[in-house]
Scaffold this motif. Structure first.
Motif, PDB file in Angstrom:
ATOM      1  N   VAL A  70       0.836  -1.203   0.000  1.00  0.00           N
ATOM      2  CA  VAL A  70       0.000   0.000   0.000  1.00  0.00           C
ATOM      3  C   VAL A  70       0.869   1.250   0.000  1.00  0.00           C
ATOM      4  CG1 VAL A  70      -1.600   1.352   1.415  1.00  0.00           C
ATOM      5  CG2 VAL A  70      -2.022  -1.076   1.039  1.00  0.00           C
ATOM      6  N   VAL A  71       1.896   1.248   0.818  1.00  0.00           N
ATOM      7  CA  VAL A  71       2.803   2.402   0.887  1.00  0.00           C
ATOM      8  C   VAL A  71       3.473   2.638  -0.465  1.00  0.00           C
ATOM      9  CG1 VAL A  71       4.902   3.302   1.955  1.00  0.00           C
ATOM     10  CG2 VAL A  71       3.179   2.152   3.365  1.00  0.00           C
ATOM     11  N   LYS A  72       3.980   1.564  -1.068  1.00  0.00           N
ATOM     12  CA  LYS A  72       4.693   1.709  -2.349  1.00  0.00           C
ATOM     13  C   LYS A  72       3.756   2.151  -3.473  1.00  0.00           C
ATOM     14  CE  LYS A  72       8.629  -1.414  -1.619  1.00  0.00           C
ATOM     15  NZ  LYS A  72       9.684  -0.425  -1.890  1.00  0.00           N
ATOM     16  N   LEU A  73       2.570   1.597  -3.518  1.00  0.00           N
ATOM     17  CA  LEU A  73       1.647   1.948  -4.598  1.00  0.00           C
ATOM     18  C   LEU A  73       1.194   3.394  -4.479  1.00  0.00           C
ATOM     19  CD1 LEU A  73      -0.503  -1.303  -4.926  1.00  0.00           C
ATOM     20  CD2 LEU A  73       1.617  -0.669  -6.105  1.00  0.00           C
ATOM     21  N   ASN A  74       0.934   3.860  -3.267  1.00  0.00           N
ATOM     22  CA  ASN A  74       0.580   5.263  -3.100  1.00  0.00           C
ATOM     23  C   ASN A  74       1.751   6.184  -3.440  1.00  0.00           C
ATOM     24  OD1 ASN A  74      -2.194   5.348  -2.257  1.00  0.00           O
ATOM     25  ND2 ASN A  74      -1.572   4.415  -0.327  1.00  0.00           N
ATOM     26  N   LYS A  75       2.954   5.708  -3.208  1.00  0.00           N
ATOM     27  CA  LYS A  75       4.139   6.528  -3.470  1.00  0.00           C
ATOM     28  C   LYS A  75       4.482   6.585  -4.948  1.00  0.00           C
ATOM     29  CE  LYS A  75       8.956   7.147  -1.994  1.00  0.00           C
ATOM     30  NZ  LYS A  75      10.027   6.664  -1.082  1.00  0.00           N
ATOM     31  N   TYR A  76       4.282   5.470  -5.673  1.00  0.00           N
ATOM     32  CA  TYR A  76       4.768   5.410  -7.058  1.00  0.00           C
ATOM     33  C   TYR A  76       3.668   5.344  -8.114  1.00  0.00           C
ATOM     34  CZ  TYR A  76       9.142   4.500  -4.647  1.00  0.00           C
ATOM     35  OH  TYR A  76      10.233   4.602  -3.819  1.00  0.00           O
ATOM     36  N   VAL A  77       2.551   4.703  -7.837  1.00  0.00           N
ATOM     37  CA  VAL A  77       1.495   4.572  -8.848  1.00  0.00           C
ATOM     38  C   VAL A  77       0.550   5.766  -8.831  1.00  0.00           C
ATOM     39  CG1 VAL A  77      -0.437   3.153  -9.644  1.00  0.00           C
ATOM     40  CG2 VAL A  77       1.657   2.060  -8.820  1.00  0.00           C
ATOM     41  N   THR A  78       0.211   6.245  -7.654  1.00  0.00           N
ATOM     42  CA  THR A  78      -0.698   7.391  -7.566  1.00  0.00           C
ATOM     43  C   THR A  78      -0.164   8.607  -8.317  1.00  0.00           C
ATOM     44  OG1 THR A  78      -1.631   6.621  -5.479  1.00  0.00           O
ATOM     45  CG2 THR A  78      -1.865   8.966  -5.976  1.00  0.00           C
ATOM     46  N   PRO A  79       1.118   9.001  -8.158  1.00  0.00           N
ATOM     47  CA  PRO A  79       1.617  10.159  -8.917  1.00  0.00           C
ATOM     48  C   PRO A  79       1.574   9.937 -10.429  1.00  0.00           C
ATOM     49  CG  PRO A  79       3.078   9.671  -7.080  1.00  0.00           C
ATOM     50  CD  PRO A  79       2.131   8.521  -7.182  1.00  0.00           C
ATOM     51  N   TYR A  80       1.762   8.698 -10.861  1.00  0.00           N
ATOM     52  CA  TYR A  80       1.681   8.405 -12.299  1.00  0.00           C
ATOM     53  C   TYR A  80       0.300   8.789 -12.839  1.00  0.00           C
ATOM     54  CZ  TYR A  80       1.025   5.745 -16.577  1.00  0.00           C
ATOM     55  OH  TYR A  80       0.708   5.376 -17.868  1.00  0.00           O
ATOM     56  N   PHE A  81      -0.759   8.341 -12.174  1.00  0.00           N
ATOM     57  CA  PHE A  81      -2.099   8.628 -12.671  1.00  0.00           C
ATOM     58  C   PHE A  81      -2.482  10.092 -12.476  1.00  0.00           C
ATOM     59  CE2 PHE A  81      -2.549   4.003 -12.658  1.00  0.00           C
ATOM     60  CZ  PHE A  81      -3.196   3.832 -13.875  1.00  0.00           C
ATOM     61  N   ARG A  82      -1.942  10.740 -11.467  1.00  0.00           N
ATOM     62  CA  ARG A  82      -2.200  12.166 -11.333  1.00  0.00           C
ATOM     63  C   ARG A  82      -1.579  12.923 -12.510  1.00  0.00           C
ATOM     64  NH1 ARG A  82      -1.680  14.845  -5.505  1.00  0.00           N
ATOM     65  NH2 ARG A  82      -2.406  16.523  -6.854  1.00  0.00           N
ATOM     66  N   SER A  83      -0.375  12.504 -12.919  1.00  0.00           N
ATOM     67  CA  SER A  83       0.259  13.120 -14.075  1.00  0.00           C
ATOM     68  C   SER A  83      -0.527  12.813 -15.346  1.00  0.00           C
ATOM     69  CB  SER A  83       1.700  12.611 -14.211  1.00  0.00           C
ATOM     70  OG  SER A  83       2.309  13.111 -15.385  1.00  0.00           O
ATOM     71  N   LEU A  84      -0.928  11.555 -15.497  1.00  0.00           N
ATOM     72  CA  LEU A  84      -1.650  11.117 -16.688  1.00  0.00           C
ATOM     73  C   LEU A  84      -2.937  11.918 -16.887  1.00  0.00           C
ATOM     74  CD1 LEU A  84      -0.908   8.627 -18.542  1.00  0.00           C
ATOM     75  CD2 LEU A  84      -2.786   7.443 -17.415  1.00  0.00           C
ATOM     76  N   SER A  85      -3.610  12.219 -15.783  1.00  0.00           N
ATOM     77  CA  SER A  85      -4.934  12.834 -15.833  1.00  0.00           C
ATOM     78  C   SER A  85      -4.924  14.338 -15.612  1.00  0.00           C
ATOM     79  CB  SER A  85      -5.827  12.183 -14.776  1.00  0.00           C
ATOM     80  OG  SER A  85      -5.370  12.502 -13.471  1.00  0.00           O
ATOM     81  N   ASN A  86      -3.747  14.941 -15.507  1.00  0.00           N
ATOM     82  CA  ASN A  86      -3.666  16.362 -15.122  1.00  0.00           C
ATOM     83  C   ASN A  86      -4.421  16.602 -13.817  1.00  0.00           C
ATOM     84  OD1 ASN A  86      -2.029  17.364 -17.247  1.00  0.00           O
ATOM     85  ND2 ASN A  86      -3.788  17.351 -18.634  1.00  0.00           N
ATOM     86  N   ASP A  87      -4.151  15.711 -12.851  1.00  0.00           N
ATOM     87  CA  ASP A  87      -4.686  15.813 -11.490  1.00  0.00           C
ATOM     88  C   ASP A  87      -6.208  15.663 -11.406  1.00  0.00           C
ATOM     89  OD1 ASP A  87      -2.244  16.095 -10.163  1.00  0.00           O
ATOM     90  OD2 ASP A  87      -2.188  18.248 -10.557  1.00  0.00           O
ATOM     91  N   GLN A  88      -6.807  15.000 -12.380  1.00  0.00           N
ATOM     92  CA  GLN A  88      -8.255  14.781 -12.336  1.00  0.00           C
ATOM     93  C   GLN A  88      -8.619  13.401 -11.785  1.00  0.00           C
ATOM     94  OE1 GLN A  88     -10.469  16.674 -15.867  1.00  0.00           O
ATOM     95  NE2 GLN A  88      -8.380  16.432 -16.626  1.00  0.00           N
ATOM     96  N   TYR A  89      -7.629  12.527 -11.648  1.00  0.00           N
ATOM     97  CA  TYR A  89      -7.881  11.172 -11.138  1.00  0.00           C
ATOM     98  C   TYR A  89      -6.772  10.789 -10.174  1.00  0.00           C
ATOM     99  CZ  TYR A  89      -7.938   6.048 -11.022  1.00  0.00           C
ATOM    100  OH  TYR A  89      -7.940   4.738 -10.610  1.00  0.00           O
ATOM    101  N   GLU A  90      -7.163  10.262  -9.010  1.00  0.00           N
ATOM    102  CA  GLU A  90      -6.185   9.892  -8.001  1.00  0.00           C
ATOM    103  C   GLU A  90      -6.561   8.552  -7.368  1.00  0.00           C
ATOM    104  OE1 GLU A  90      -3.959  11.669  -4.017  1.00  0.00           O
ATOM    105  OE2 GLU A  90      -5.618  12.765  -4.926  1.00  0.00           O
ATOM    106  N   PRO A  91      -5.893   7.465  -7.775  1.00  0.00           N
ATOM    107  CA  PRO A  91      -6.130   6.202  -7.076  1.00  0.00           C
ATOM    108  C   PRO A  91      -5.574   6.276  -5.662  1.00  0.00           C
ATOM    109  CG  PRO A  91      -4.334   5.957  -8.650  1.00  0.00           C
ATOM    110  CD  PRO A  91      -4.905   7.330  -8.849  1.00  0.00           C
ATOM    111  N   GLN A  92      -6.352   5.831  -4.713  1.00  0.00           N
ATOM    112  CA  GLN A  92      -5.942   5.804  -3.312  1.00  0.00           C
ATOM    113  C   GLN A  92      -5.933   4.344  -2.871  1.00  0.00           C
ATOM    114  OE1 GLN A  92      -8.621   6.860   0.203  1.00  0.00           O
ATOM    115  NE2 GLN A  92      -7.391   8.724   0.002  1.00  0.00           N
TER     116      GLN A  92
END
Length: 340
Positions: A42-64
């Motif tokens: 959970v820690v790693k995915l929030n640290k590395y995957v969440t920023p990827y999707f925030r970048s992909l979506s221009n901050d419109q989508y955030e997996p938690q």
């Protein structure tokens, strides 16, 4: 129908323990198992995957990513049973589940899968255990040999499927190096330190709600259209060339910056997007052809499609001709014409 790609998306994380001697051909017959802590995941995915999707979506989508737990299967069960067990334990706050097996997959098997599950109306409660929305992968990408940062590109790809994104490469679906939903490891082929997938296509952004209809130009005939990169926050980010009632050409500019910095140069690419009901690429009986059941195949360039169209390049087909121009100041445009 419910769109998961806007706002916060709460995803429960589970580890699935696969027993030695499991009979499913998906798993490596060697009884090697990784020790994987779901809380650490959970820690790693929030640290590395969440920023990827925030970048992909221009901050419109955030997996938690939130802690789910651990499940186990028997020697006669498989990956579907892993996911079913996680779904059964998920709570009402989880819109999807992410399941990572502690066993590696066999070399001739797929790395994982993702699904949107059963569609839900926006007004209905839709926890994962109701919809069945899930992503699943084997253990390989979390092997300690990757170092501190796991190879998260495959999981990003499978989460893309949970958002309704289809493959985009044509053929076996993995021939393109310019989209999250094709060869997700393409950036690592150029930069061994990369762990994220590529950026994604304008048509996926449009379907996800990350690209406004105001940023889409629908061509009606001969015209010159100034364009900006499809990952930009606004502007002419996508040009649509109608082909027939179910098909259109998507024209976009991809810039070799950010998630796409591994590309040799910026340039234009054209995809054929096919939403024909029950076409050969759709799921059996899928009608109308929506989201993961549409096909989107690059038609300009050759696999792996990093030969993006440069200034002066042209393409023609399916009733249209497209020529590309760019200026010394970095402005790009496409000239469009109807052809017989």
């Amino acid at each position: 129908l419910r769109r998961y790609s806007l706002g916060t998306d709460r995803l429960g994380v589970w580890v699935c323990h696969v027993p030695g001697g499991v009979r499913a051909s998906l798993y490596n017959p060697v009884d090697f198992r990784l020790t994987i802590d779901p809380a650490a995941l959970v820690v790693k995915l929030n640290k590395y995957v969440t920023p990827y999707f925030r970048s992909l979506s221009n901050d419109q989508y955030e997996p938690q990513f939130v802690l789910g737990g651990e499940v186990s299967i028997t020697v006669t069960q498989n990956d579907g049973d892993c996911v079913d067990a996680a779904l059964a334990q998920s709570d009402d706050s989880m819109a999807g589940v992410v399941v990572i097996a502690d066993a590696e997959h066999a070399e001739n098997q797929h790395g994982g899968w993702g699904r949107t599950g059963t569609p839900c109306e926006p007004s209905d409660p839709c926890p994962a255990r109701t919809s069945g929305r899930a992503a699943y992968i084997g253990a390989s990408d979390f092997h300690p040999d990757w170092g501190e940062v796991p190879a998260v590109d495959l999981l990003e790809h499978e989460i893309g499927h949970t958002l309704g994104f289809p493959h985009s490469g044509g053929g076996d679906g993995y021939t393109s190096a310019i989209d999250l939903m094709s060869n997700s490891a393409a950036p690592r082929d150029q930069d061994a330190d990369r762990r994220d997938a590529p950026d994604t296509l304008a048509v996926n952004r449009l379907a996800a709600g990350w690209l406004s209809l105001d940023d889409v130009v629908v061509a009606t005939g001969a015209m010159m259209v100034p364009i900006v990169p499809s990952r930009s926050p606004s502007g002419n980010r996508m040009v649509v060339l109608p082909v027939d009632a179910y098909r259109f050409l998507s024209v976009e500019l991809i810039a070799n910056t950010g998630l796409d910095a591994y590309l040799p140069h910026s340039g234009v690419v054209i995809h054929l997007v096919d939403q024909t009901p029950n076409n050969p690429t759709s799921a059996a009986g899928a009608e109308p052809l929506l989201n993961e059941y549409r096909s989107q195949v690059p038609v300009s360039g050759k696999a792996p499609f990093t030969d993006l169209m440069q200034s002066g390049a042209s393409w023609s087909g399916m009733g249209w001709s497209v020529s590309v121009a760019s200026s010394a100041t970095g402005q790009w445009s496409v000239n469009l014409k109807r052809i017989p």
